[in-house]
Design an enzyme around this catalytic site. Structure first.
Site, short mmCIF file in Angstrom:
data_model
loop_
_atom_site.label_atom_id
_atom_site.label_comp_id
_atom_site.label_asym_id
_atom_site.label_seq_id
_atom_site.Cartn_x
_atom_site.Cartn_y
_atom_site.Cartn_z
N GLU A 23 0.84 -1.19 0.00
CA GLU A 23 0.00 0.00 0.00
C GLU A 23 0.88 1.25 0.00
O GLU A 23 1.91 1.29 0.66
CB GLU A 23 -0.91 0.02 1.24
N HIS A 83 -4.41 6.63 0.07
CA HIS A 83 -3.68 5.37 0.14
C HIS A 83 -4.24 4.43 -0.91
O HIS A 83 -5.27 4.72 -1.54
CB HIS A 83 -3.73 4.77 1.55
N HIS A 85 -5.37 0.41 -2.21
CA HIS A 85 -5.83 -0.92 -1.82
C HIS A 85 -5.39 -1.91 -2.90
O HIS A 85 -6.05 -2.03 -3.92
CB HIS A 85 -7.36 -0.95 -1.67
N ASP A 96 -10.03 0.86 8.24
CA ASP A 96 -9.94 2.28 7.87
C ASP A 96 -10.84 3.11 8.78
O ASP A 96 -10.46 4.19 9.24
CB ASP A 96 -10.39 2.49 6.41
#
Lengths: 144, 94
Positions: A23, A83, A85, A96
């Site tokens: 990530e 970010h 995934h 999250d």
């Protein structure tokens, strides 16, 4: 609405692709006016989660303070975070949600087999029950 | 002791839109209690069920993480500044 230029969208997507299968993460600096947010700068950050970087990311408080100071020095606000995934949809996970605050915009880009795909932005509700989607104002993202 | 608690931007809507709040307290823990006593809506964003500080919420006294001091029991002096700083964490479902 979160306004992201095509150039900044491409930078997030490139960061996500470079980081795959891990990530990526970064900060979004910009301005807010009448509910519309304009991202003016990105700060790419190292994912400090070394034990499970394929499905977790971490920005430590020292980096958060550094980014906040950089934003203030430029007359900008730290308005959110992005970010990726890897091989998962760009939807916030329960993890999250447990680690989020309201107000910030959280942009997530999915990366499938190394190729960045869909991008979405989310805002946590004040009662922490769930995220609401936030429209991204960029023609490019609609085609992703 | 009169100390200042710095409120991060995302939490200001829950603290009267203030960037900082002055409280009277002897320790860091008492300072946070005084803050959340004044602004109860802050609690859910700082504390998990069970009353423990959320894992991503960090508390600094002046420039030092209170985990490296005496945590909640860290004594305060007049004019100290308490800062609430998040770590940013997340990730896809396993």
């Amino acid at each position: 609405m979160l306004k992201l230029s095509e150039e900044l969208v491409e930078r997030i997507r490139a960061h996500a692709a470079q980081s795959y299968p891990y990530e990526c993460c970064g900060a979004m600096l910009g301005t807010e006016s009448s509910g519309a947010r304009l991202v003016k700068e990105l700060v790419m950050l190292d994912n400090q989660r070394e034990d499970s970087p394929r499905n977790r990311f971490l920005v430590d408080p020292a980096d958060v303070l550094r980014v906040e100071r950089a934003a203030r020095a430029q007359g900008l606000d730290l308005i959110g975070w992005y970010h990726s995934h890897p091989d998962a949809p760009p939807r916030p996970s329960d993890f999250d949600r447990e680690h989020a605050w309201p107000w910030y915009s959280y942009v997530i880009v999915s990366v499938e087999a190394g190729v960045p795909r869909r991008m979405a932005s989310w805002r946590l509700l004040d009662d922490r029950s769930r995220f609401d989607g936030e429209e991204i104002g960029s023609d490019l993202t609609a085609a992703c | 002791m009169a100390v200042k608690v710095m409120i991060p931007t995302p939490l200001r809507p829950f603290a009267g839109r203030q960037a900082s709040v002055s409280v009277e307290a002897q320790t860091v823990g008492e300072g946070l209690d005084a803050l959340t006593g004044q602004f109860a809506d802050l609690r859910r964003h700082l504390y998990a069920d069970g009353g423990r500080l959320r894992s991503f919420v960090n508390v600094y006294l002046n420039e030092e993480d209170v985990r490296n001091l005496q945590k909640d029991e860290t004594p305060l002096r007049d004019g100290d500044t308490i800062s609430i700083v998040p770590s940013i964490a997340g990730g896809r479902s396993r």
